[in-house]
Scaffold this motif. Structure first.
Motif, PDB file in Angstrom:
ATOM      1  N   ALA A  19       0.725  -1.255  -0.115  1.00 44.20           N
ATOM      2  CA  ALA A  19       0.098  -0.137   0.175  1.00 44.20           C
ATOM      3  C   ALA A  19       0.943   1.200   0.108  1.00 44.20           C
ATOM      4  N   ASP A  20       1.881   1.235   1.003  1.00 40.02           N
ATOM      5  CA  ASP A  20       2.771   2.439   0.826  1.00 40.02           C
ATOM      6  C   ASP A  20       3.452   2.652  -0.604  1.00 40.02           C
ATOM      7  N   GLU A  23       0.883   4.125  -2.856  1.00 42.56           N
ATOM      8  CA  GLU A  23       0.778   5.513  -2.549  1.00 42.56           C
ATOM      9  C   GLU A  23       1.712   6.462  -2.811  1.00 42.56           C
ATOM     10  N   THR A  24       3.060   5.820  -2.626  1.00 43.39           N
ATOM     11  CA  THR A  24       4.176   6.717  -3.177  1.00 43.39           C
ATOM     12  C   THR A  24       4.124   6.816  -4.667  1.00 43.39           C
ATOM     13  N   MET A  26       1.574   6.687  -6.639  1.00 46.03           N
ATOM     14  CA  MET A  26       0.683   7.647  -7.189  1.00 46.03           C
ATOM     15  C   MET A  26       0.984   9.097  -6.966  1.00 46.03           C
ATOM     16  N   SER A  27       1.533   9.435  -5.821  1.00 46.79           N
ATOM     17  CA  SER A  27       2.081  10.804  -5.632  1.00 46.79           C
ATOM     18  C   SER A  27       3.152  11.256  -6.536  1.00 46.79           C
TER      19      SER A  27
END
Length: 242
Positions: A19-20, A23-24, A26-27
């Motif tokens: 998940a991390d 998220e990274t 995507m950012s």
């Protein structure tokens, strides 16, 4: 023991590292898109062609050194790829998935501002490229016809047996070994309806160009339909205004 510590001991089935990482990632993509010059470059690459850094710098009205920095950022975010041809280096979109992301972003942006009919240039609204396939009013009407005639599955995910037959009758060559989706419904950002994407959409666009039914405006996404093309499209797709 605090709430945070107790939560760490629970087996929730949540894969924190994955998940991390997502998220990274995507950012990073969102950050890469958060610059007008980089967006200008990406929009230019939506015509499906490969551009040099110099051409993209001129288009974005920035210095060559600045363009190189922007392109490095886009490369790191895997939004573009770099191709070497002799002494020259060319940049192009990393694939249809990136083109689809940009098309959807355009749609969201236009919708958030004002109704698209008041902002989208008429020539782009009628016919343009969406990476390597046709988009715009014309493409949407063609897709609706193919769906109505049973050439496509109801969700646009594949050509039916009749659709494959019709493509073969036209002379559109499909690649059965293509690694991309054979067919997909691509949401048109100006029309808010679907046009044909995937390998079938790409093959059809290639066929139209080879038959001189359409021509592409160099350096732009605009597509012009020739007189010969208007007659052919009218006959095949029942488009009186093609």
């Amino acid at each position: 023991m605090g709430d945070h510590d107790r939560m760490k001991g629970l087996n929730t089935g949540y894969n924190a590292p994955s998940a991390d990482a997502l998220e990274t990632s995507m950012s990073q993509v969102a950050s890469a898109l958060a610059d007008p010059s980089r967006v200008t470059m990406l929009c230019a690459l939506m015509d499906g062609r490969a551009w040099t850094a110099t051409e993209l710098a001129v288009l974005a009205d920035i210095a060559a050194s600045t363009a190189s920095g922007h392109l490095a950022r886009l490369l790191n975010s895997r939004l573009v790829i770099c191709l070497s041809q002799g002494r020259h280096r060319y940049y192009r979109l990393a694939g249809q998935h990136v083109a689809g992301l940009l098309e959807n972003l355009m749609g969201v942006s236009m919708h958030a501002a004002v109704p698209p009919a008041t902002r989208t240039p008429a020539h782009l609204r009628y016919a343009r490229t969406c990476y390597d396939h046709l988009a715009g009013e014309l493409a949407v009407e063609m897709y609706a016809f193919m769906l109505q005639q049973g050439w496509l599955e109801s969700d646009g995910s594949a050509l039916t047996a009749d659709g494959k037959h019709q493509f073969a009758q036209m002379g559109v060559l499909l690649n059965p070994a293509a690694r991309r989706k054979s067919c997909c419904a691509c949401l048109d950002w100006s029309e808010r309806r679907f046009h044909l994407g995937g390998e079938a959409g790409s093959a059809m666009m290639t066929f139209f160009i080879s038959k001189a039914w359409m021509t592409r405006v160099t350096g732009y996404r605009e597509v012009q339909v020739t007189a010969r093309g208007r007659q052919a499209l009218k006959r095949i797709f029942n488009l009186p205004d093609a």
